[in-house]
Design a protein around this motif. Structure first.
Motif, PDB file in Angstrom:
ATOM      1  N   ALA A  32      44.815 -40.218 -50.768  1.00  0.00           N
ATOM      2  CA  ALA A  32      43.688 -39.841 -50.579  1.00  0.00           C
ATOM      3  C   ALA A  32      43.794 -38.851 -49.284  1.00  0.00           C
ATOM      4  CB  ALA A  32      42.938 -39.612 -51.007  1.00  0.00           C
ATOM      5  N   GLU A  33      43.169 -40.048 -48.621  1.00  0.00           N
ATOM      6  CA  GLU A  33      42.778 -40.164 -46.860  1.00  0.00           C
ATOM      7  C   GLU A  33      43.920 -38.797 -45.752  1.00  0.00           C
ATOM      8  OE1 GLU A  33      40.549 -40.182 -45.054  1.00  0.00           O
ATOM      9  OE2 GLU A  33      39.193 -41.849 -46.326  1.00  0.00           O
ATOM     10  N   ARG A  34      45.214 -39.319 -46.554  1.00  0.00           N
ATOM     11  CA  ARG A  34      46.438 -38.721 -45.911  1.00  0.00           C
ATOM     12  C   ARG A  34      46.003 -37.224 -46.596  1.00  0.00           C
ATOM     13  NH1 ARG A  34      52.339 -40.282 -45.878  1.00  0.00           N
ATOM     14  NH2 ARG A  34      51.725 -41.579 -47.851  1.00  0.00           N
ATOM     15  N   THR A  35      46.522 -36.949 -47.279  1.00  0.00           N
ATOM     16  CA  THR A  35      47.078 -35.458 -48.377  1.00  0.00           C
ATOM     17  C   THR A  35      45.796 -34.298 -47.907  1.00  0.00           C
ATOM     18  OG1 THR A  35      48.541 -36.379 -49.509  1.00  0.00           O
ATOM     19  CG2 THR A  35      47.230 -34.838 -50.293  1.00  0.00           C
ATOM     20  N   ALA A  36      44.335 -35.050 -47.754  1.00  0.00           N
ATOM     21  CA  ALA A  36      42.574 -33.904 -47.638  1.00  0.00           C
ATOM     22  C   ALA A  36      43.445 -33.606 -46.280  1.00  0.00           C
ATOM     23  CB  ALA A  36      41.902 -35.110 -47.909  1.00  0.00           C
ATOM     24  N   VAL A  37      44.100 -34.137 -45.370  1.00  0.00           N
ATOM     25  CA  VAL A  37      44.257 -33.515 -44.085  1.00  0.00           C
ATOM     26  C   VAL A  37      44.366 -32.685 -44.145  1.00  0.00           C
ATOM     27  CG1 VAL A  37      45.405 -34.419 -42.007  1.00  0.00           C
ATOM     28  CG2 VAL A  37      43.841 -35.834 -42.810  1.00  0.00           C
ATOM     29  N   MET A  38      45.321 -32.022 -45.377  1.00  0.00           N
ATOM     30  CA  MET A  38      46.812 -30.988 -45.133  1.00  0.00           C
ATOM     31  C   MET A  38      45.690 -29.696 -45.088  1.00  0.00           C
ATOM     32  SD  MET A  38      50.108 -32.567 -45.596  1.00  0.00           S
ATOM     33  CE  MET A  38      50.420 -34.696 -45.362  1.00  0.00           C
ATOM     34  N   PHE A  39      45.678 -30.086 -46.523  1.00  0.00           N
ATOM     35  CA  PHE A  39      44.192 -29.014 -47.576  1.00  0.00           C
ATOM     36  C   PHE A  39      43.083 -28.319 -46.525  1.00  0.00           C
ATOM     37  CE2 PHE A  39      46.073 -31.144 -51.014  1.00  0.00           C
ATOM     38  CZ  PHE A  39      46.880 -29.914 -52.266  1.00  0.00           C
TER      39      PHE A  39
END
Lengths: 121, 121
Positions: A32-39
Motif C-alpha cells: 500500500a505504501e508503494r502503490t499509494a505514492v503513484m496514486f
C-alpha cells in the motif's frame, strides 16, 4: 557527427508493477505504501493534466518546451514532471537542451489492472 | 416483520465515469479537477489498504465492524471510508447498526481504463 547527446537520467528505484488485483486479497502495508505514492502523484489536477499531455503527445513523449496552456509557470511544470518521474509514472531522457518525458507503460498497466479488476468484483 | 432498516445514504454527486483514455487527448482543467480527486483519495496508504480490504471482502462489501489490523483506530477507519465515499470510489448503505461499503464499479472501471489505455501508448 551528431551533436545530440543521449544521457538517460536515472530511472526510479522501484518501477516494478505492484500488487495483485484489489479483489484478490487486501494489500499489505508495504504494498500500500508503494502503490499509494503513484496514486498520490496523479492526485493533483495540474500533474494529472501534464501527465495526460505527455501521454497524448505525438510520439508518446514531450518536453517542457512542448507544454503550455496549463496555467502554471515553466519551473512549476518542471517540478511536477519531476514528481511524476520520482513516483515511477514517467521515464525521462535528456537530449541536447531538453529532458523528454514518456509514460512508463508497465507501471501504468499495473495500476490500471489493479483498478479494472476491482471494478469487476 | 423485519427490524432491519434499509436507508441508502446519499451517493456522491458525480459518480459518472470521467474522461477519454489519456492517450487520446489532454484532459481539460475541469476533467482533471474531477479525476484528481479520485486518485488523491487512493494516494494515502491507509485508505488504499482499506479500499483493498473492501474490494476483496466476501460479497464485495464490508463495514467498519469487519475491519481490523490496519493499525489505526475505528474512528480513523470511519473517517477514511467517508473520504473514499466522497471521492465516489465507494458506495454506502446503512443496514441496522452498521454502514456497509462497497466498491463503485463504474468509476473504478473508468479510472482503470484511463490508465490502461495510456499504458498501451
Amino acid at each position: 557527427m551528431s551533436n545530440v547527446q543521449v544521457l538517460p537520467l536515472l530511472e526510479p528505484e522501484s518501477a516494478a508493477p505492484c500488487c495483485p488485483p484489489l479483489t484478490e486479497r487486501p494489500l499489505t502495508a508495504v504494498e500500500a505504501e508503494r502503490t499509494a505514492v503513484m496514486f498520490k502523484a496523479l492526485g493533483d489536477p495540474v500533474r494529472l493534466r501534464l501527465f495526460s499531455l505527455i501521454a497524448s503527445h505525438e510520439g508518446g513523449e514531450a518536453c517542457v518546451c512542448d507544454i503550455s496552456d496549463v496555467g502554471v509557470s515553466q519551473p512549476t511544470v518542471s517540478h511536477h514532471l519531476k514528481k511524476l518521474r520520482e513516483a515511477g509514472l514517467l521515464t525521462s531522457q535528456r537530449r541536447g537542451t531538453w529532458v523528454y518525458y514518456r509514460v512508463a507503460p508497465a507501471v501504468l498497466a499495473a495500476m490500471g489492472q489493479l483498478l479494472t479488476s476491482a471494478a469487476g468484483a
